[in-house]
Scaffold this motif. Structure first.
Motif, PDB file in Angstrom:
ATOM      1  N   ALA A 292       0.845  -1.202   0.000  1.00  0.00           N
ATOM      2  CA  ALA A 292       0.000   0.000   0.000  1.00  0.00           C
ATOM      3  C   ALA A 292       0.880   1.251   0.000  1.00  0.00           C
ATOM      4  CB  ALA A 292      -0.911  -0.011   1.228  1.00  0.00           C
ATOM      5  N   THR A 293       0.418   2.280  -0.701  1.00  0.00           N
ATOM      6  CA  THR A 293       1.179   3.528  -0.741  1.00  0.00           C
ATOM      7  C   THR A 293       0.262   4.726  -0.519  1.00  0.00           C
ATOM      8  OG1 THR A 293       0.930   3.666  -3.135  1.00  0.00           O
ATOM      9  CG2 THR A 293       2.942   2.642  -2.319  1.00  0.00           C
ATOM     10  N   GLY A 294       0.750   5.698   0.221  1.00  0.00           N
ATOM     11  CA  GLY A 294       0.030   6.957   0.425  1.00  0.00           C
ATOM     12  C   GLY A 294      -1.108   6.861   1.413  1.00  0.00           C
ATOM     13  N   TRP A 295      -2.057   6.012   1.126  1.00  0.00           N
ATOM     14  CA  TRP A 295      -3.206   5.814   1.995  1.00  0.00           C
ATOM     15  C   TRP A 295      -3.445   4.313   2.108  1.00  0.00           C
ATOM     16  CZ3 TRP A 295      -7.218   3.093  -0.131  1.00  0.00           C
ATOM     17  CH2 TRP A 295      -7.229   3.007  -1.526  1.00  0.00           C
ATOM     18  N   ALA A 296      -4.188   3.904   3.133  1.00  0.00           N
ATOM     19  CA  ALA A 296      -4.466   2.479   3.312  1.00  0.00           C
ATOM     20  C   ALA A 296      -5.798   2.281   4.015  1.00  0.00           C
ATOM     21  CB  ALA A 296      -3.353   1.814   4.115  1.00  0.00           C
ATOM     22  N   VAL A 297      -6.340   1.085   3.843  1.00  0.00           N
ATOM     23  CA  VAL A 297      -7.539   0.657   4.557  1.00  0.00           C
ATOM     24  C   VAL A 297      -7.073  -0.283   5.661  1.00  0.00           C
ATOM     25  CG1 VAL A 297      -9.778  -0.481   4.384  1.00  0.00           C
ATOM     26  CG2 VAL A 297      -8.905   0.861   2.446  1.00  0.00           C
ATOM     27  N   LEU A 298      -7.223   0.152   6.898  1.00  0.00           N
ATOM     28  CA  LEU A 298      -6.737  -0.592   8.063  1.00  0.00           C
ATOM     29  C   LEU A 298      -7.779  -1.607   8.517  1.00  0.00           C
ATOM     30  CD1 LEU A 298      -4.470  -0.665  10.350  1.00  0.00           C
ATOM     31  CD2 LEU A 298      -6.081   0.719  11.641  1.00  0.00           C
ATOM     32  N   CYS A 299      -7.406  -2.880   8.495  1.00  0.00           N
ATOM     33  CA  CYS A 299      -8.305  -3.980   8.841  1.00  0.00           C
ATOM     34  C   CYS A 299      -7.716  -4.797   9.995  1.00  0.00           C
ATOM     35  CB  CYS A 299      -8.477  -4.909   7.644  1.00  0.00           C
ATOM     36  SG  CYS A 299      -9.100  -4.103   6.164  1.00  0.00           S
ATOM     37  N   GLU A 300      -8.549  -5.679  10.537  1.00  0.00           N
ATOM     38  CA  GLU A 300      -8.088  -6.573  11.596  1.00  0.00           C
ATOM     39  C   GLU A 300      -7.219  -7.691  11.046  1.00  0.00           C
ATOM     40  OE1 GLU A 300     -11.074  -7.980  14.355  1.00  0.00           O
ATOM     41  OE2 GLU A 300     -12.189  -6.103  14.151  1.00  0.00           O
TER      42      GLU A 300
ATOM     43  N   LEU B 107      -7.240 -11.554   5.627  1.00  0.00           N
ATOM     44  CA  LEU B 107      -8.299 -11.786   4.641  1.00  0.00           C
ATOM     45  C   LEU B 107      -9.139 -10.531   4.442  1.00  0.00           C
ATOM     46  CD1 LEU B 107      -9.517 -15.412   5.415  1.00  0.00           C
ATOM     47  CD2 LEU B 107      -7.684 -14.631   3.910  1.00  0.00           C
ATOM     48  N   ASP B 108      -9.360  -9.789   5.516  1.00  0.00           N
ATOM     49  CA  ASP B 108     -10.051  -8.505   5.391  1.00  0.00           C
ATOM     50  C   ASP B 108      -9.231  -7.556   4.522  1.00  0.00           C
ATOM     51  OD1 ASP B 108     -12.209  -9.227   7.083  1.00  0.00           O
ATOM     52  OD2 ASP B 108     -11.038  -8.693   8.844  1.00  0.00           O
ATOM     53  N   ALA B 109      -7.917  -7.517   4.772  1.00  0.00           N
ATOM     54  CA  ALA B 109      -7.041  -6.631   4.000  1.00  0.00           C
ATOM     55  C   ALA B 109      -7.055  -6.988   2.519  1.00  0.00           C
ATOM     56  CB  ALA B 109      -5.615  -6.683   4.546  1.00  0.00           C
ATOM     57  N   LEU B 110      -7.090  -8.278   2.206  1.00  0.00           N
ATOM     58  CA  LEU B 110      -7.130  -8.698   0.809  1.00  0.00           C
ATOM     59  C   LEU B 110      -8.472  -8.372   0.158  1.00  0.00           C
ATOM     60  CD1 LEU B 110      -5.300 -12.133   1.006  1.00  0.00           C
ATOM     61  CD2 LEU B 110      -4.421  -9.979   0.063  1.00  0.00           C
ATOM     62  N   SER B 111      -9.485  -8.102   0.970  1.00  0.00           N
ATOM     63  CA  SER B 111     -10.812  -7.736   0.460  1.00  0.00           C
ATOM     64  C   SER B 111     -10.942  -6.242   0.207  1.00  0.00           C
ATOM     65  CB  SER B 111     -11.890  -8.170   1.462  1.00  0.00           C
ATOM     66  OG  SER B 111     -11.869  -9.559   1.625  1.00  0.00           O
ATOM     67  N   CYS B 112      -9.882  -5.494   0.462  1.00  0.00           N
ATOM     68  CA  CYS B 112      -9.917  -4.037   0.326  1.00  0.00           C
ATOM     69  C   CYS B 112      -8.798  -3.553  -0.587  1.00  0.00           C
ATOM     70  CB  CYS B 112      -9.707  -3.378   1.695  1.00  0.00           C
ATOM     71  SG  CYS B 112     -10.943  -3.763   2.918  1.00  0.00           S
ATOM     72  N   PRO B 113      -9.040  -2.507  -1.356  1.00  0.00           N
ATOM     73  CA  PRO B 113      -7.931  -1.883  -2.077  1.00  0.00           C
ATOM     74  C   PRO B 113      -6.987  -1.241  -1.071  1.00  0.00           C
ATOM     75  CG  PRO B 113      -9.906  -0.544  -2.252  1.00  0.00           C
ATOM     76  CD  PRO B 113     -10.305  -1.796  -1.550  1.00  0.00           C
ATOM     77  N   ASN B 114      -5.682  -1.405  -1.277  1.00  0.00           N
ATOM     78  CA  ASN B 114      -4.675  -0.858  -0.366  1.00  0.00           C
ATOM     79  C   ASN B 114      -4.899  -1.323   1.077  1.00  0.00           C
ATOM     80  OD1 ASN B 114      -3.026   0.438  -2.152  1.00  0.00           O
ATOM     81  ND2 ASN B 114      -3.315   2.465  -1.285  1.00  0.00           N
ATOM     82  N   GLY B 115      -5.420  -2.539   1.229  1.00  0.00           N
ATOM     83  CA  GLY B 115      -5.720  -3.063   2.564  1.00  0.00           C
ATOM     84  C   GLY B 115      -4.477  -3.489   3.324  1.00  0.00           C
ATOM     85  N   ILE B 116      -4.445  -3.155   4.612  1.00  0.00           N
ATOM     86  CA  ILE B 116      -3.388  -3.600   5.524  1.00  0.00           C
ATOM     87  C   ILE B 116      -4.075  -4.202   6.748  1.00  0.00           C
ATOM     88  CG2 ILE B 116      -1.692  -1.913   4.722  1.00  0.00           C
ATOM     89  CD1 ILE B 116      -2.300  -0.263   7.283  1.00  0.00           C
TER      90      ILE B 116
ATOM     91  N   HIS C 212      -0.409   8.859   4.699  1.00  0.00           N
ATOM     92  CA  HIS C 212      -0.945  10.186   5.035  1.00  0.00           C
ATOM     93  C   HIS C 212      -2.434  10.104   5.376  1.00  0.00           C
ATOM     94  CE1 HIS C 212      -2.818  10.413   1.054  1.00  0.00           C
ATOM     95  NE2 HIS C 212      -1.646  10.150   0.518  1.00  0.00           N
ATOM     96  N   THR C 213      -3.099   9.026   4.922  1.00  0.00           N
ATOM     97  CA  THR C 213      -4.523   8.847   5.195  1.00  0.00           C
ATOM     98  C   THR C 213      -4.795   7.381   5.502  1.00  0.00           C
ATOM     99  OG1 THR C 213      -5.084  10.633   3.660  1.00  0.00           O
ATOM    100  CG2 THR C 213      -6.868   9.137   4.286  1.00  0.00           C
TER     101      THR C 213
ATOM    102  N   ILE D 238      -7.656   3.516  -8.019  1.00  0.00           N
ATOM    103  CA  ILE D 238      -8.339   4.357  -7.054  1.00  0.00           C
ATOM    104  C   ILE D 238      -7.544   5.626  -6.816  1.00  0.00           C
ATOM    105  CG2 ILE D 238      -9.155   4.450  -4.665  1.00  0.00           C
ATOM    106  CD1 ILE D 238      -9.263   1.409  -4.822  1.00  0.00           C
ATOM    107  N   SER D 239      -8.266   6.707  -6.600  1.00  0.00           N
ATOM    108  CA  SER D 239      -7.577   7.923  -6.168  1.00  0.00           C
ATOM    109  C   SER D 239      -8.375   8.547  -5.040  1.00  0.00           C
ATOM    110  CB  SER D 239      -7.435   8.902  -7.322  1.00  0.00           C
ATOM    111  OG  SER D 239      -8.684   9.462  -7.625  1.00  0.00           O
ATOM    112  N   GLN D 240      -7.692   9.291  -4.242  1.00  0.00           N
ATOM    113  CA  GLN D 240      -8.346   9.920  -3.105  1.00  0.00           C
ATOM    114  C   GLN D 240      -8.903  11.284  -3.508  1.00  0.00           C
ATOM    115  OE1 GLN D 240      -5.915   9.764   0.265  1.00  0.00           O
ATOM    116  NE2 GLN D 240      -7.137  11.185   1.404  1.00  0.00           N
ATOM    117  N   LEU D 241     -10.061  11.621  -2.975  1.00  0.00           N
ATOM    118  CA  LEU D 241     -10.629  12.954  -3.235  1.00  0.00           C
ATOM    119  C   LEU D 241      -9.783  14.031  -2.602  1.00  0.00           C
ATOM    120  CD1 LEU D 241     -14.418  12.325  -2.618  1.00  0.00           C
ATOM    121  CD2 LEU D 241     -13.324  12.886  -4.766  1.00  0.00           C
TER     122      LEU D 241
END
Length: 181
Positions: free
Chosen positions: A73-81, A84-93, A113-114, A178-181
């Protein structure tokens, strides 16, 4: 392979991603192995049971020292537990649970940063605490799930919808760009 079929059923529509992320070993025949790579070597791995065995996860060391998928993941990430949750999300960690260690928090703060916090639906207090802890350092957004939901059980398309509600703009969902708003 039984393990791969199980993983495809848990994370449908992500076959290429799963092929690149999941490993298998005859030493752990009923477990999907999720490695963390750094410097061309596996630094840590966790192996998830695909048959309901206890413990659900086996690990090669102290998981509190690692964040799953952080190098992808770069710049921003989706923080999961969980992974498998992370693999279900773009940029998931994933932080391997609801409570990140100080080491994991430092890794996350230094890399992004986000952060979009996407803990399981039952982790309301933990989600609020993470927002409080990370907000001084990062832009933090909350991704909400129902009481019995998590990113993996909800599915990739539903995760996209919830990320949009949290402020992420999807440019090309099919290519997962994906891009961030």
């Amino acid at each position: 392979m039984k393990v791969f079929e199980y993983m495809k059923s848990r994370i449908p529509g992500r076959t290429q991603l799963l092929l690149s992320k999941i490993r298998w070993s005859p030493d752990l025949p009923d477990r999907a192995i999720l490695p963390i790579w750094a410097g061309g070597k596996v630094q840590f791995w966790t192996a998830r049971s695909t048959i309901g065995a206890i413990p659900k996860f086996l690990s090669s060391g102290r998981k509190s020292n690692f964040v799953y998928n952080i190098n992808e993941a770069t710049g921003w990430a989706v923080l999961c537990e969980g992974p498998l949750d992370a693999l279900s999300c773009p940029n998931g960690i994933a932080i391997f649970g609801k409570h990140p260690s100080d080491t994991q928090l430092k890794l996350i703060i230094s890399k992004f940063h986000t952060i979009y916090i996407a803990l399981d639906g039952d982790a309301i207090k933990e989600r609020q605490n993470l927002i409080k802890v990370l907000s001084p350092y990062l832009k933090v957004k909350e991704v909400e799930f129902g009481k019995d939901e998590d990113p993996c059980s909800t599915g990739y398309d539903a995760v996209f919808t919830r990320l949009r509600k949290a402020g992420l703009q999807i440019i090309n969902k099919e290519e997962r760009t994906i891009s961030q708003l």
